[in-house]
Design a protein around this motif. Sequence first.
Motif, PDB file in Angstrom:
ATOM      1  N   GLY A  83      57.216 -60.885 -68.070  1.00  0.00           N
ATOM      2  CA  GLY A  83      57.169 -60.380 -66.878  1.00  0.00           C
ATOM      3  C   GLY A  83      57.101 -58.858 -66.532  1.00  0.00           C
ATOM      4  N   SER A  84      57.286 -58.396 -65.523  1.00  0.00           N
ATOM      5  CA  SER A  84      57.208 -56.990 -65.258  1.00  0.00           C
ATOM      6  C   SER A  84      57.894 -56.002 -66.059  1.00  0.00           C
ATOM      7  CB  SER A  84      57.507 -56.988 -63.647  1.00  0.00           C
ATOM      8  OG  SER A  84      57.534 -55.423 -63.383  1.00  0.00           O
ATOM      9  N   ARG A  85      57.179 -54.867 -66.139  1.00  0.00           N
ATOM     10  CA  ARG A  85      58.096 -53.811 -67.019  1.00  0.00           C
ATOM     11  C   ARG A  85      59.378 -53.486 -66.135  1.00  0.00           C
ATOM     12  NH1 ARG A  85      53.817 -49.370 -68.315  1.00  0.00           N
ATOM     13  NH2 ARG A  85      52.968 -50.259 -66.427  1.00  0.00           N
ATOM     14  N   GLY A  86      59.068 -53.539 -64.815  1.00  0.00           N
ATOM     15  CA  GLY A  86      60.080 -52.814 -64.012  1.00  0.00           C
ATOM     16  C   GLY A  86      61.151 -53.987 -63.832  1.00  0.00           C
ATOM     17  N   GLU A  87      60.820 -55.293 -64.117  1.00  0.00           N
ATOM     18  CA  GLU A  87      61.864 -56.227 -63.903  1.00  0.00           C
ATOM     19  C   GLU A  87      61.759 -57.354 -64.852  1.00  0.00           C
ATOM     20  OE1 GLU A  87      64.191 -58.665 -60.389  1.00  0.00           O
ATOM     21  OE2 GLU A  87      62.244 -57.517 -60.008  1.00  0.00           O
ATOM     22  N   PRO A  88      61.957 -56.782 -66.222  1.00  0.00           N
ATOM     23  CA  PRO A  88      61.676 -58.228 -67.350  1.00  0.00           C
ATOM     24  C   PRO A  88      62.514 -59.431 -66.875  1.00  0.00           C
ATOM     25  CG  PRO A  88      61.936 -56.029 -68.090  1.00  0.00           C
ATOM     26  CD  PRO A  88      62.550 -55.831 -66.883  1.00  0.00           C
ATOM     27  N   ASN A  89      62.282 -60.382 -67.516  1.00  0.00           N
ATOM     28  CA  ASN A  89      62.976 -61.795 -67.477  1.00  0.00           C
ATOM     29  C   ASN A  89      64.156 -61.970 -68.339  1.00  0.00           C
ATOM     30  OD1 ASN A  89      63.563 -64.546 -67.325  1.00  0.00           O
ATOM     31  ND2 ASN A  89      61.648 -65.025 -66.441  1.00  0.00           N
ATOM     32  N   LEU A  90      65.161 -61.759 -67.642  1.00  0.00           N
ATOM     33  CA  LEU A  90      66.452 -62.054 -68.479  1.00  0.00           C
ATOM     34  C   LEU A  90      66.800 -63.393 -68.952  1.00  0.00           C
ATOM     35  CD1 LEU A  90      68.898 -59.618 -66.508  1.00  0.00           C
ATOM     36  CD2 LEU A  90      68.324 -59.154 -68.711  1.00  0.00           C
ATOM     37  N   GLU A  91      66.733 -64.354 -67.925  1.00  0.00           N
ATOM     38  CA  GLU A  91      66.544 -65.580 -68.558  1.00  0.00           C
ATOM     39  C   GLU A  91      65.882 -65.854 -69.674  1.00  0.00           C
ATOM     40  OE1 GLU A  91      66.132 -64.565 -65.437  1.00  0.00           O
ATOM     41  OE2 GLU A  91      68.087 -65.012 -64.280  1.00  0.00           O
ATOM     42  N   LEU A  92      64.665 -65.431 -69.798  1.00  0.00           N
ATOM     43  CA  LEU A  92      63.610 -65.795 -70.860  1.00  0.00           C
ATOM     44  C   LEU A  92      64.047 -65.063 -72.324  1.00  0.00           C
ATOM     45  CD1 LEU A  92      61.154 -67.083 -71.894  1.00  0.00           C
ATOM     46  CD2 LEU A  92      59.868 -65.052 -70.942  1.00  0.00           C
ATOM     47  N   LEU A  93      64.691 -63.676 -71.867  1.00  0.00           N
ATOM     48  CA  LEU A  93      65.396 -63.141 -72.977  1.00  0.00           C
ATOM     49  C   LEU A  93      66.488 -63.899 -73.616  1.00  0.00           C
ATOM     50  CD1 LEU A  93      65.159 -59.311 -71.939  1.00  0.00           C
ATOM     51  CD2 LEU A  93      64.237 -60.368 -73.968  1.00  0.00           C
ATOM     52  N   LEU A  94      67.408 -64.352 -72.594  1.00  0.00           N
ATOM     53  CA  LEU A  94      68.268 -65.152 -73.377  1.00  0.00           C
ATOM     54  C   LEU A  94      68.062 -66.367 -74.428  1.00  0.00           C
ATOM     55  CD1 LEU A  94      70.796 -65.089 -70.219  1.00  0.00           C
ATOM     56  CD2 LEU A  94      71.648 -64.383 -72.501  1.00  0.00           C
ATOM     57  N   GLU A  95      66.962 -67.030 -73.680  1.00  0.00           N
ATOM     58  CA  GLU A  95      66.622 -68.230 -74.559  1.00  0.00           C
ATOM     59  C   GLU A  95      65.837 -67.773 -75.845  1.00  0.00           C
ATOM     60  OE1 GLU A  95      63.660 -70.455 -72.112  1.00  0.00           O
ATOM     61  OE2 GLU A  95      65.071 -70.484 -70.249  1.00  0.00           O
ATOM     62  N   LEU A  96      65.245 -66.973 -75.940  1.00  0.00           N
ATOM     63  CA  LEU A  96      64.536 -66.129 -76.861  1.00  0.00           C
ATOM     64  C   LEU A  96      65.315 -65.594 -78.156  1.00  0.00           C
ATOM     65  CD1 LEU A  96      61.728 -64.104 -75.228  1.00  0.00           C
ATOM     66  CD2 LEU A  96      61.240 -66.331 -76.544  1.00  0.00           C
ATOM     67  N   LYS A  97      66.755 -65.209 -77.656  1.00  0.00           N
ATOM     68  CA  LYS A  97      67.810 -64.853 -78.786  1.00  0.00           C
ATOM     69  C   LYS A  97      67.047 -63.614 -79.649  1.00  0.00           C
ATOM     70  CE  LYS A  97      70.388 -68.887 -78.825  1.00  0.00           C
ATOM     71  NZ  LYS A  97      69.639 -69.940 -77.632  1.00  0.00           N
ATOM     72  N   PRO A  98      66.440 -62.575 -79.248  1.00  0.00           N
ATOM     73  CA  PRO A  98      66.124 -61.421 -79.956  1.00  0.00           C
ATOM     74  C   PRO A  98      66.941 -61.038 -80.830  1.00  0.00           C
ATOM     75  CG  PRO A  98      66.251 -60.767 -77.911  1.00  0.00           C
ATOM     76  CD  PRO A  98      66.435 -62.432 -78.025  1.00  0.00           C
TER      77      PRO A  98
END
Length: 293
Positions: A83-98
Amino acid sequence: MQARTQLAPLTRRRCLAGLAATSLGLRGDLACAARPPRIACLEWTSAEMVSSLGIGPVAVADTNGYRDWVAGPALPADCIDLGSRGEPNLELLLELKPDLITGAYGYGLDEAPFRRIAPLHTVPFYDGTEAPYRQAEVETLKLGSQLGREAEAQRLIQETAAAIAQIRAQFSERAKQPLAVVSMFDDRHVRIYGKGSLFQDVLDRLSLTNAWTAPTDSWGFSMLDIEELVSIGEARVISLDPIPPHVKIRIDQSSLWANLPCVKAGNVRTIPPVWPFGGLAAAARFAAFVIRA
């Protein structure tokens, strides 16, 4: 027994790299792991740097924008858009488990939510501590250390310096006339790069003269009305792609643009995208395109 003796030093080095990475926020077991780390990038500067070290990010904020404005190194085809560089998707980040999240100075994001998901590495470009090219070298080494890619980081630094030096030797005297580097976002204004920019650092290393010597902001550029380009006379102008199609049409139809001395002299050239706020990959890319312009 002989095979075990040969393998032990390699394993030890990897684990030592893992311990060093842990001290910087990256889990030690990751540096010892056979697979590349899963890295999510909140913006394009760190995404370029990660890619330059031979690791394809699993996710990057605004992947389409990266491909339009940064272009190289290319992102993996399956790289996920955060998503946006100003507001990345936190829910998606959680799912990705980087394993690691990377970002860069100047985006104003609250770091706390990202640190709760994974270790966060921030690249402090354009914070005024050092010239951008030198800072790119320093930050490449730091990121390489964190990722267990010290050799790749050193090689990138050396190869970039060698490439720029080789390009410098190829310039003819005519090509050494002053030039200006601009980005066009509408038909009445340009962003022009000068002191404090990565482009200025590369021009200095190429022994080229920047036609724009007026003050710039902390990011190394000035915003000008197009008519202010009169001040550079017939200097060469290097215009960065992408230029939005509707802007290109208006510029081509603009008498203001057509009557600039640099335009009338036929000294305007457009080069492929280079991220002005990038690292060593952007520096090498810019140098390679300038010599062809």
